[in-house]
Design a protein around this motif. Structure first.
Motif, PDB file in Angstrom:
ATOM      1  N   GLY A 121     -79.289   4.167  20.713  1.00 14.18           N
ATOM      2  CA  GLY A 121     -78.703   2.672  20.068  1.00 14.18           C
ATOM      3  C   GLY A 121     -79.269   1.723  20.785  1.00 14.18           C
ATOM      4  N   ASP A 122     -79.302   2.068  22.301  1.00 12.52           N
ATOM      5  CA  ASP A 122     -79.829   0.975  22.985  1.00 12.52           C
ATOM      6  C   ASP A 122     -81.285   0.770  22.802  1.00 12.52           C
ATOM      7  N   LEU A 123     -81.899   1.740  22.515  1.00 20.77           N
ATOM      8  CA  LEU A 123     -83.451   1.408  22.001  1.00 20.77           C
ATOM      9  C   LEU A 123     -83.864   0.707  20.687  1.00 20.77           C
ATOM     10  N   MET A 124     -82.691   1.265  19.922  1.00 16.83           N
ATOM     11  CA  MET A 124     -83.077   0.799  18.409  1.00 16.83           C
ATOM     12  C   MET A 124     -82.163  -0.505  18.056  1.00 16.83           C
ATOM     13  N   GLN A 125     -81.461  -1.132  18.997  1.00 11.94           N
ATOM     14  CA  GLN A 125     -80.628  -2.003  18.693  1.00 11.94           C
ATOM     15  C   GLN A 125     -79.524  -1.863  17.518  1.00 11.94           C
ATOM     16  N   ILE A 126     -78.977  -0.590  17.607  1.00 18.67           N
ATOM     17  CA  ILE A 126     -78.058  -0.437  16.747  1.00 18.67           C
ATOM     18  C   ILE A 126     -76.743   0.001  17.536  1.00 18.67           C
ATOM     19  N   SER A 127     -75.653  -0.600  16.939  1.00 18.63           N
ATOM     20  CA  SER A 127     -74.375  -0.528  17.488  1.00 18.63           C
ATOM     21  C   SER A 127     -74.181   1.030  17.746  1.00 18.63           C
ATOM     22  N   VAL A 128     -73.490   1.256  19.179  1.00 12.52           N
ATOM     23  CA  VAL A 128     -73.555   2.878  19.500  1.00 12.52           C
ATOM     24  C   VAL A 128     -72.119   3.150  18.662  1.00 12.52           C
ATOM     25  N   GLY A 129     -71.142   2.400  18.515  1.00 15.24           N
ATOM     26  CA  GLY A 129     -70.224   2.918  17.492  1.00 15.24           C
ATOM     27  C   GLY A 129     -70.802   3.565  16.245  1.00 15.24           C
ATOM     28  N   THR A 130     -71.614   2.734  15.314  1.00 10.88           N
ATOM     29  CA  THR A 130     -71.840   2.856  14.254  1.00 10.88           C
ATOM     30  C   THR A 130     -72.454   4.370  14.481  1.00 10.88           C
ATOM     31  N   LEU A 131     -73.551   4.297  15.384  1.00  9.67           N
ATOM     32  CA  LEU A 131     -74.109   5.829  15.664  1.00  9.67           C
ATOM     33  C   LEU A 131     -73.305   7.043  15.692  1.00  9.67           C
ATOM     34  N   PHE A 132     -72.239   6.624  16.478  1.00  5.93           N
ATOM     35  CA  PHE A 132     -71.357   7.590  16.762  1.00  5.93           C
ATOM     36  C   PHE A 132     -70.716   8.268  15.417  1.00  5.93           C
ATOM     37  N   ALA A 133     -70.271   7.106  14.615  1.00  8.85           N
ATOM     38  CA  ALA A 133     -69.377   7.345  13.378  1.00  8.85           C
ATOM     39  C   ALA A 133     -70.489   8.180  12.576  1.00  8.85           C
ATOM     40  N   ALA A 134     -71.670   7.798  12.289  1.00 10.28           N
ATOM     41  CA  ALA A 134     -72.718   8.203  11.457  1.00 10.28           C
ATOM     42  C   ALA A 134     -73.084   9.666  11.981  1.00 10.28           C
ATOM     43  N   ALA A 135     -73.003  10.055  13.331  1.00  8.89           N
ATOM     44  CA  ALA A 135     -73.244  11.460  13.753  1.00  8.89           C
ATOM     45  C   ALA A 135     -72.361  12.438  13.507  1.00  8.89           C
ATOM     46  N   ILE A 136     -71.183  12.055  13.259  1.00  6.51           N
ATOM     47  CA  ILE A 136     -69.842  13.032  13.057  1.00  6.51           C
ATOM     48  C   ILE A 136     -70.157  14.089  11.933  1.00  6.51           C
ATOM     49  N   ILE A 137     -70.409  13.657  10.882  1.00 10.97           N
ATOM     50  CA  ILE A 137     -70.607  14.747   9.605  1.00 10.97           C
ATOM     51  C   ILE A 137     -71.848  15.345   9.731  1.00 10.97           C
ATOM     52  N   ARG A 148     -69.403   3.893   6.552  1.00  8.01           N
ATOM     53  CA  ARG A 148     -69.300   3.013   5.429  1.00  8.01           C
ATOM     54  C   ARG A 148     -67.856   2.779   5.468  1.00  8.01           C
ATOM     55  N   ARG A 149     -67.006   3.819   5.233  1.00  7.71           N
ATOM     56  CA  ARG A 149     -65.520   3.940   5.111  1.00  7.71           C
ATOM     57  C   ARG A 149     -65.060   2.777   6.255  1.00  7.71           C
ATOM     58  N   TRP A 150     -65.331   3.129   7.304  1.00  7.85           N
ATOM     59  CA  TRP A 150     -64.710   2.293   8.473  1.00  7.85           C
ATOM     60  C   TRP A 150     -65.258   1.049   8.630  1.00  7.85           C
ATOM     61  N   GLY A 151     -66.007   0.474   7.684  1.00 10.24           N
ATOM     62  CA  GLY A 151     -66.356  -0.709   7.764  1.00 10.24           C
ATOM     63  C   GLY A 151     -67.431  -1.151   8.754  1.00 10.24           C
ATOM     64  N   MET A 152     -68.351  -0.159   8.927  1.00 10.71           N
ATOM     65  CA  MET A 152     -69.272  -0.405  10.148  1.00 10.71           C
ATOM     66  C   MET A 152     -70.531  -0.777   9.775  1.00 10.71           C
ATOM     67  N   LEU A 153     -70.698  -0.773   8.138  1.00  8.69           N
ATOM     68  CA  LEU A 153     -72.137  -1.044   7.839  1.00  8.69           C
ATOM     69  C   LEU A 153     -72.342  -2.591   7.130  1.00  8.69           C
TER      70      LEU A 153
END
Lengths: 460, 192
Positions: free
Chosen positions: A174-190, A454-459
């Motif tokens: 997230g830090d290297l790609m400038q993506i919010s870490v919270g979004t990455l976390f949510a995306a990695a769950i499934i 997306r469901r959690w409105g992070m996108l």
């Protein structure tokens, strides 16, 4: 000739790095040394200016020191160390084992589920692989499980820690790609659950076909009445559930940033260790020192890689990479993506996830962000997220692929002498294939990544 | 040779003491973070001795603590031989060959890296000190020379650690047998 070398200095730099790594000198020093040596070479060839060296320290400082996101790294490392001590995992394994006592392969399933649950509480692989090996392997061998199946399931389950949030790898990505870490976390769950689900299905089928590999436990073990069973389940599941709630709940509930959630999780893990009577001045001191040492190791690699990639890019590395890709006719989004995935997989034979992320992400993120996946991913801003999660899934194998899978070495360090490296290698091969299968699934169905954020409105 | 070995012992002891002391930063960091989360959630802020501890300051304090912890461990981690290495090709070599490789690594990789970085790290620190640089945020922490000083220290300590490791290899390879035994590097431990 001289001109050719000057033009391709960045490629030579990369090849030299790969080669020199095998001398066995610490990677962190080698990365920095190769970076600096090629800086000087660049000066000789007139494509690098000595003045540019003075950018290096501010870079390292900005990347590694004055960087609030990366505070999550020591916190998750510390949390993993504390949790290892608290005895939560042992209790959980006993409980899962009894729950699955009638199912063939139940113990292996218990290990995979334990790995999944522990992955959701901590973010480091070393700790969970060692912990799982120590508590599960003796039991599995004693129960007549095949060594290969035991070792494979433990290694695969242990590495889930870097995929299922919270994960140190996702923080750094997230830090290297400038993506919010919270979004990455949510995306990695499934994707993480898919991975763990694939292991479960494989073990059930295997144990059904070849019961000799994984004999069931017998119904007489553990509590016999359902009331006692429920009590046991509640008592043992409460601590990890509390921790998962604390860490993931505080992130997705908006109480804390992922960084702070690491601190909150540490606090929770310390409470659990205290409740288990494992907390003392001496043990806190020891846990702090062990975690601090791991931090020193991780961040010194980050320093070296920062220097390396700065010089690599200053020497025109990005352009050279694009040129090489074009030369081989790799230019559509899919081709580039598959190329990077293959490259990460191959690098996984020799490098750790940290080096792979630090080397690949800065070069390929901008290239991929500009490519298109028509009819597949419509919004360009989703591409980095897609790429990040695919790489994260892919890097699971980096831990397991011989000869240099980290998880394998952690394991070898703690197994009884009767277990050889060959057992470990043979055991993990089916799981690597399963991981590649899961990677293909996630790649083909990108909604597995996007649906939850997306469901959690992070996108938006 | 004996004197060299004592120097190496002294470096190890000093770096170890510093690293162990600053490892306490981790539990302190946990407390700061938990306090930060709670105080922000319930909207209060602490004022100790006339210094406001608002969330901006606390969050800056968090990365200060984190950096100080790992920056003091970089050198000592090399002395404890925990930096990650890829030893598939060289891990099975006899101890003398490994010692030679390590010594060469110190001279060819570590020394040029550290010696090139040191003057820049020094300037970086001194500039922050002379300009009395502080946070860019109006409510942030002053004294950026502190983390920058620790960054400088991390390169100094890495250099000292390399010196200590190199000395031990030299004594082991070329010293009298009794000293070689004493300098014998600790068996390689698993990374992390």
């Amino acid at each position: 000739m001289i001109e050719w070398i000057g033009d391709h200095l960045a490629v030579i730099m990369f090849l030299v790095l790969t080669f020199i790594m095998f001398v066995g000198y610490p990677v962190a020093f080698v990365l920095g040394a190769v970076g600096i040596a090629f800086g000087y070479l660049g000066v000789v060839f007139g494509i690098f200016n000595v003045v540019q060296f003075s950018n290096l320290l501010p870079r390292v400082y900005g990347q590694g020191v004055e960087n609030a996101t990366l505070v999550a790294v020591p916190m998750f490392i510390f949390m993993g160390t504390v949790l290892e001590r608290s005895g939560v995992a042992e209790e959980l394994l006993k409980c899962l084992q009894i729950l699955f006592r009638r199912i063939p392969g139940g113990l292996a399933l218990a290990v995979v589920l334990l790995g999944t649950i522990m992955a959701a509480t901590t973010g480091i692989v070393g700790a969970s692989v060692v912990m799982l090996t120590l508590i599960a392997l003796p039991v599995m061998i004693e129960r007549g499980y095949s060594k290969e199946l035991s070792l494979g399931s433990i290694a695969a389950a242990g590495t889930l820690g870097i995929l299922i949030p919270p994960s140190i790898m996702l923080v750094i990505m997230g830090d290297l790609m400038q993506i919010s870490v919270g979004t990455l976390f949510a995306a990695a769950i499934i994707p993480g659950l898919i991975m763990s689900g694939v292991y479960v299905v494989y073990i059930i089928i295997l144990a059904f076909l070849k019961p000799g590999l994984a004999p069931p436990l017998g119904a007489h073990e553990g509590p016999q009445t359902s009331a006692e069973l429920w009590k046991m389940v509640v008592v043992t599941f409460a601590p990890p559930a509390f921790l998962i709630f604390l860490v993931l709940g505080s992130i997705f509930g908006g109480w804390a940033t992922p960084t702070e959630a690491g601190g909150v999780g540490c606090f929770g893990a310390l409470l659990l260790a205290w409740r288990a009577g494992k907390l003392s001045f001496a043990s806190i001191k020891e846990m702090s020192e062990n975690s601090a040492m791991t931090c020193g190791v991780v961040f010194f690699i980050l320093f070296g890689a920062t220097l390396f990639s700065y010089v690599f890019r200053a020497l025109g590395g990005d352009d050279v990479v694009i040129e090489i890709l074009k030369h081989f006719g790799i230019d559509s989004g899919w081709e580039v993506l598959i190329f990077v995935m293959a490259m990460a997989f191959v690098m996984g034979f020799f490098f750790d996830w940290l080096e792979i992320c630090l080397i690949l992400l800065p070069v390929f993120t901008p290239i991929l962000a500009k490519s298109a996946f028509p009819g597949y991913i419509e919004e360009a801003k989703l591409i980095p997220l897609y790429f990040a999660i695919l790489l994260a899934v892919n890097l699971q194998t980096a831990f397991l692929t011989p000869p240099f899978g980290f998880a394998l070495f952690y394991m070898k360090g703690v197994v009884p002498p009767s277990v050889t490296m060959m057992h470990i290698y043979r055991g993990i091969v089916p799981f690597i294939l399963l991981q590649l299968f899961a990677l293909a699934m996630v790649m083909i169905f990108p909604e597995t990544i996007f649906w939850l954020p997306r469901r959690w409105g992070m996108l938006d | 040779m004996k004197g060299l070995l004592r120097l190496s012992d002294a470096i190890d002891a000093v770096l170890g003491a510093i690293a162990r002391f600053f490892a306490w930063g981790l539990p302190i960091l946990v407390i700061v973070i938990v306090f930060d989360v709670i105080s922000r959630k319930f909207g209060f802020q602490l004022n100790i001795l006339g210094v406001d501890l608002g969330s901006t300051r606390l969050q800056e304090l968090e990365w200060h603590l984190h950096s100080i912890v790992y920056l003091t461990w970089i050198g000592f981690a090399y002395i404890r031989n925990t930096h990650v290495r890829i030893d598939v090709a060289t891990g099975h070599l006899p101890p003398r060959s490994q010692a030679k490789l390590e010594l060469l690594g110190c001279l060819i990789f570590a020394a040029p890296y550290i010696l090139t970085a040191l003057p820049y790290a020094h300037n970086f620190f001194v500039t922050a000190l002379l300009q009395n640089e502080g946070s860019a945020a109006p409510n942030g922490l002053p004294w950026r020379w502190v983390p920058k000083g620790f960054l400088y220290f991390s390169f100094v300590s890495a250099g000292l650690a390399v010196l200590s490791v190199a000395i031990r290899r030299i004594v082991f390879l070329f010293g009298p047998p009794d000293l070689a035994e004493e300098a014998m590097p600790t068996p390689a431990t698993m990374a992390h």
